[in-house]
Design a protein around this motif. Structure first.
Motif, short mmCIF file in Angstrom:
data_model
loop_
_atom_site.label_atom_id
_atom_site.label_comp_id
_atom_site.label_asym_id
_atom_site.label_seq_id
_atom_site.Cartn_x
_atom_site.Cartn_y
_atom_site.Cartn_z
N ILE A 265 30.35 -2.30 0.17
CA ILE A 265 30.14 -2.15 -1.27
C ILE A 265 30.77 -0.78 -1.61
N LEU A 266 30.63 0.16 -0.75
CA LEU A 266 31.23 1.70 -1.09
C LEU A 266 32.79 1.43 -1.38
N ARG A 267 33.28 0.56 -0.74
CA ARG A 267 34.89 0.51 -0.75
C ARG A 267 35.30 -0.02 -2.33
N GLN A 268 34.42 -0.63 -2.91
CA GLN A 268 34.72 -1.43 -4.27
C GLN A 268 34.85 -0.19 -5.12
N PRO A 269 36.03 -0.25 -5.88
CA PRO A 269 36.36 0.95 -6.79
C PRO A 269 35.63 1.05 -7.98
N TRP A 270 34.61 0.12 -8.24
CA TRP A 270 33.80 0.12 -9.58
C TRP A 270 32.37 0.59 -9.02
N ALA A 271 32.30 1.11 -7.77
CA ALA A 271 30.79 1.26 -7.37
C ALA A 271 30.52 2.70 -7.24
N GLY A 272 29.79 2.97 -8.36
CA GLY A 272 29.26 4.58 -8.52
C GLY A 272 28.32 4.95 -7.74
N VAL A 273 27.37 4.07 -7.49
CA VAL A 273 26.12 4.59 -6.60
C VAL A 273 25.61 3.20 -5.97
N VAL A 274 25.30 3.62 -4.70
CA VAL A 274 25.13 2.47 -3.82
C VAL A 274 23.54 2.64 -3.35
#
Length: 323
Positions: A265-274
């Motif tokens: 998930i962290l590698r998704q460019p749109w993910a701000g906080v996981v």
């Protein structure tokens, strides 16, 4: 935007937040939770566990903490912790309204929470959240918006939320269910006096459920901070329950399945906080290794085979027992 505080953080874990759904109440649907928590789940026992997790998270660079009115006493536990640590001024605190906790500290209640997105519920729960968190509350989210939610069309509610935003509170929403993408796009269209109402979106996205990704990318492009919840699919991607492919990639990486699941998930460019939904400090430490996991193209291709059809995923989630 309170999330601007995270931009100044230098630790790789600043993009991982701690969600309190699993420790704010005695019953929840995470797999393995019956072993993770004390046998006697008194209020004091879970308050102590929550404070241990918050201390460990802050010490390891986590700066976003996520609660909800329906997460039992999560707001109360978080408020107690914050009051004892007034110098911690670099934290972002989020909570949610729209579900009322009804289990009365029981694990076998017929209903653990009741959903209602009407204006009177907002006003009641906003007062409850304010009484506990006061000016430490940065973000208030509508809990689990679906395409048929009246919160998407209630102009009186929108006006009240815009009023809160004008007073400095960031307004967001969370989503759930197989039609998350439709709910996100509908919420992006909500405006008050020509201005977008929502500044954050919190949605379920993980290696099994990826259907919200295009809409989350659109939300990010529209300027919203994207928060990802249920990154381990309520425990289905954690060690003992993880699919063979996830276990194989984790073994290659030399880390836990949980770290790999969150790293995807962290590698998704749109993910701000996981969000981490850890219930123990050991789980939290393992989750935080996600920030340094490096997955190659072959591993990502193999992990992509785990994706389930959304209705199948959500039907299975709905069958998980409350532990």
């Amino acid at each position: 935007m309170p999330f601007a505080r995270l931009a100044t953080a230098t630790t790789p874990t600043c993009h991982i937040g701690l969600g309190l759904a699993a420790v704010g109440r005695p019953g929840y649907i995470n797999l393995g939770r019956d072993q993770d928590l004390p046998a006697e789940r008194t209020v004091d026992a879970l308050r102590n566990r929550t404070h241990e997790l918050l201390d460990a998270a802050y010490a390891q660079g986590v700066r976003y903490f996520d609660a909800a009115r329906s997460y039992g006493r999560s707001e109360e536990f978080l408020a107690d912790w914050l009051k004892a640590r007034p110098a911690f001024d670099d934290i972002v605190v989020g909570s949610k309204w729209g579900y009322t906790y009804t289990a009365d500290w029981s694990t076998d209640a017929d209903r653990h929470e009741v959903k209602d997105h009407a204006l009177p519920t907002y006003e009641r729960q906003r007062a409850e959240s304010d009484a506990l968190l006061g000016d430490r509350l940065d973000l208030y989210q509508i809990h689990s918006v679906t395409p048929d939610s009246p919160a998407l069309t209630d102009k009186e509610l929108h006006a009240k939320l815009a009023e809160a935003a004008a007073q400095g509170l960031t307004i967001g929403f969370s989503t759930s269910g197989p039609a998350q993408a439709d709910a996100i796009r509908a919420a992006l269209a909500v405006t008050v006096d020509g201005e977008p109402l929502f500044r954050t979106v919190q949605s379920t996205y993980n290696a099994l459920e990826t259907s919200a990704a295009p809409a989350l990318a659109e939300a990010h492009d529209a300027g919203l901070t994207v928060i990802v919840k249920e990154g381990m699919a309520n425990g289905r991607l954690a060690g003992p329950h993880a699919p063979d492919t996830m276990r194989e990639v984790a073994e290659e990486a030399g880390l836990g399945c949980d770290a790999v699941a969150l790293a995807v998930i962290l590698r998704q460019p749109w993910a701000g906080v996981v969000l981490s939904g850890a219930a123990t400090t050991n789980q939290l430490a393992s989750n935080l290794h996600a920030a340094v996991v490096d997955l190659d193209d072959d591993q990502l291709t193999r992990l992509a085979t785990l994706v389930e059809e959304p209705h199948t995923y959500w039907e299975r989630r709905g069958q998980l027992p409350w532990h």
